[in-house]
Design a protein around this motif. Sequence first.
Motif, PDB file in Angstrom:
ATOM      1  N   GLY A   1     -10.246  -2.854   2.605  1.00  0.00           N
ATOM      2  CA  GLY A   1     -10.064  -2.712   4.045  1.00  0.00           C
ATOM      3  C   GLY A   1      -8.723  -2.097   4.376  1.00  0.00           C
ATOM      4  O   GLY A   1      -8.122  -1.401   3.566  1.00  0.00           O
ATOM      5  N   HIS A   2      -8.249  -2.393   5.571  1.00  0.00           N
ATOM      6  CA  HIS A   2      -6.968  -1.855   6.039  1.00  0.00           C
ATOM      7  C   HIS A   2      -5.827  -2.710   5.547  1.00  0.00           C
ATOM      8  O   HIS A   2      -5.998  -3.902   5.338  1.00  0.00           O
ATOM      9  N   PRO A   3      -4.679  -2.100   5.370  1.00  0.00           N
ATOM     10  CA  PRO A   3      -4.338  -0.728   5.719  1.00  0.00           C
ATOM     11  C   PRO A   3      -4.910   0.284   4.717  1.00  0.00           C
ATOM     12  O   PRO A   3      -5.210  -0.047   3.576  1.00  0.00           O
ATOM     13  N   VAL A   4      -5.030   1.525   5.199  1.00  0.00           N
ATOM     14  CA  VAL A   4      -5.546   2.630   4.387  1.00  0.00           C
ATOM     15  C   VAL A   4      -4.471   3.708   4.316  1.00  0.00           C
ATOM     16  O   VAL A   4      -3.899   4.085   5.341  1.00  0.00           O
ATOM     17  N   LEU A   5      -4.221   4.181   3.108  1.00  0.00           N
ATOM     18  CA  LEU A   5      -3.237   5.242   2.891  1.00  0.00           C
ATOM     19  C   LEU A   5      -3.965   6.520   2.511  1.00  0.00           C
ATOM     20  O   LEU A   5      -4.758   6.535   1.568  1.00  0.00           O
TER      21      LEU A   5
ATOM     22  N   VAL B   1       0.842  -1.202   0.000  1.00  0.00           N
ATOM     23  CA  VAL B   1       0.000   0.000   0.000  1.00  0.00           C
ATOM     24  C   VAL B   1       0.876   1.250   0.000  1.00  0.00           C
ATOM     25  O   VAL B   1       0.630   2.190  -0.766  1.00  0.00           O
ATOM     26  N   ILE B   2       1.925   1.259   0.816  1.00  0.00           N
ATOM     27  CA  ILE B   2       2.846   2.406   0.859  1.00  0.00           C
ATOM     28  C   ILE B   2       3.500   2.645  -0.496  1.00  0.00           C
ATOM     29  O   ILE B   2       3.865   3.775  -0.823  1.00  0.00           O
ATOM     30  N   GLY B   3       3.632   1.606  -1.286  1.00  0.00           N
ATOM     31  CA  GLY B   3       4.235   1.751  -2.614  1.00  0.00           C
ATOM     32  C   GLY B   3       3.497   2.746  -3.500  1.00  0.00           C
ATOM     33  O   GLY B   3       4.022   3.170  -4.527  1.00  0.00           O
ATOM     34  N   HIS B   4       2.321   3.137  -3.104  1.00  0.00           N
ATOM     35  CA  HIS B   4       1.519   4.095  -3.883  1.00  0.00           C
ATOM     36  C   HIS B   4       1.443   5.461  -3.197  1.00  0.00           C
ATOM     37  O   HIS B   4       0.577   6.280  -3.525  1.00  0.00           O
ATOM     38  N   SER B   5       2.356   5.710  -2.259  1.00  0.00           N
ATOM     39  CA  SER B   5       2.344   6.981  -1.531  1.00  0.00           C
ATOM     40  C   SER B   5       2.558   8.172  -2.447  1.00  0.00           C
ATOM     41  O   SER B   5       3.431   8.158  -3.306  1.00  0.00           O
ATOM     42  N   ALA B   6       1.750   9.164  -2.228  1.00  0.00           N
ATOM     43  CA  ALA B   6       1.842  10.447  -2.917  1.00  0.00           C
ATOM     44  C   ALA B   6       0.914  11.399  -2.173  1.00  0.00           C
ATOM     45  O   ALA B   6      -0.002  10.954  -1.475  1.00  0.00           O
ATOM     46  N   PRO B   7       1.131  12.693  -2.286  1.00  0.00           N
ATOM     47  CA  PRO B   7       0.260  13.632  -1.580  1.00  0.00           C
ATOM     48  C   PRO B   7      -1.216  13.495  -1.953  1.00  0.00           C
ATOM     49  O   PRO B   7      -2.087  13.779  -1.129  1.00  0.00           O
ATOM     50  N   ASP B   8      -1.519  13.032  -3.170  1.00  0.00           N
ATOM     51  CA  ASP B   8      -2.917  12.915  -3.595  1.00  0.00           C
ATOM     52  C   ASP B   8      -3.451  11.492  -3.504  1.00  0.00           C
ATOM     53  O   ASP B   8      -4.549  11.200  -3.978  1.00  0.00           O
ATOM     54  N   ALA B   9      -2.731  10.584  -2.864  1.00  0.00           N
ATOM     55  CA  ALA B   9      -3.099   9.166  -2.822  1.00  0.00           C
ATOM     56  C   ALA B   9      -4.275   8.883  -1.890  1.00  0.00           C
ATOM     57  O   ALA B   9      -4.386   9.462  -0.813  1.00  0.00           O
ATOM     58  N   LEU B  10      -5.126   7.993  -2.332  1.00  0.00           N
ATOM     59  CA  LEU B  10      -6.149   7.354  -1.504  1.00  0.00           C
ATOM     60  C   LEU B  10      -6.088   5.881  -1.879  1.00  0.00           C
ATOM     61  O   LEU B  10      -6.446   5.508  -3.002  1.00  0.00           O
ATOM     62  N   VAL B  11      -5.612   5.049  -0.963  1.00  0.00           N
ATOM     63  CA  VAL B  11      -5.361   3.647  -1.267  1.00  0.00           C
ATOM     64  C   VAL B  11      -5.860   2.789  -0.116  1.00  0.00           C
ATOM     65  O   VAL B  11      -5.683   3.145   1.053  1.00  0.00           O
ATOM     66  N   MET B  12      -6.458   1.653  -0.464  1.00  0.00           N
ATOM     67  CA  MET B  12      -6.896   0.696   0.543  1.00  0.00           C
ATOM     68  C   MET B  12      -6.400  -0.692   0.164  1.00  0.00           C
ATOM     69  O   MET B  12      -6.249  -1.005  -1.016  1.00  0.00           O
ATOM     70  N   GLY B  13      -6.177  -1.509   1.184  1.00  0.00           N
ATOM     71  CA  GLY B  13      -5.839  -2.898   0.947  1.00  0.00           C
ATOM     72  C   GLY B  13      -7.057  -3.637   0.423  1.00  0.00           C
ATOM     73  O   GLY B  13      -8.184  -3.360   0.827  1.00  0.00           O
ATOM     74  N   GLY B  14      -6.839  -4.587  -0.479  1.00  0.00           N
ATOM     75  CA  GLY B  14      -7.928  -5.371  -1.046  1.00  0.00           C
ATOM     76  C   GLY B  14      -7.846  -6.828  -0.632  1.00  0.00           C
ATOM     77  O   GLY B  14      -6.782  -7.436  -0.672  1.00  0.00           O
ATOM     78  N   TYR B  15      -8.999  -7.363  -0.222  1.00  0.00           N
ATOM     79  CA  TYR B  15      -9.133  -8.753   0.191  1.00  0.00           C
ATOM     80  C   TYR B  15     -10.232  -9.371  -0.670  1.00  0.00           C
ATOM     81  O   TYR B  15     -11.402  -9.336  -0.298  1.00  0.00           O
TER      82      TYR B  15
END
Length: 182
Positions: free
Chosen positions: A133-137, A114-128
């Motif tokens: 779900g979590h983690p949420v970026l 999930v952190i691999g998609h970090s950016a100031p405009d990022a909205l990322v969630m883990g997928g199951y």
Amino acid sequence: MSTAGVVLAAGAGRRYGMPKALVRHGDRLLVQHAADTLRAAGCTRIVVVLGAAADEVRAAAPDLPETVVNPDWATGMASSLRAGLAALTGTPATAALILLVDMPGVTPEAVRRVIGHSAPDALVMGGYGERRGHPVLLGRDHWAGVARTATGDRGARDYLRSHEVRTVPVGDVADDYDMDTP
């Protein structure tokens, strides 16, 4: 990109019967496990948000990274999310990775993905599978909006539903079970 980790660990754990931050998971407390997960995943700064039994948690887990106490913890997760994001204001963090204390199945590998998609405009969630779900970026550009719309125990849910969110599959390296009962 600098990604901070935030552990939400302020609740009283009413359904569980005690604050989940004080629950043992293996040889550590859940709160220590969550902080260790973020540390192992490479978060540059880690903030643990405490509330119920905060002094007891600090005494039982003196090795925790930075902690902040949410005085409004009884109003729900949203106030803890706001407290965690506020603690990052003025830091160089471009995004905040949010992890709940009661989800010990979230692994450092899931967090790294999930952190691999970090950016100031990022909205990322883990997928199951079909679930998110979590983690949420949460990228820094979204912190004010999340803080403004977070209510009760819904946290960032309403904000995330009204925005485009990237889902990163993590179900092969983590599970999204949350410990609501002993």
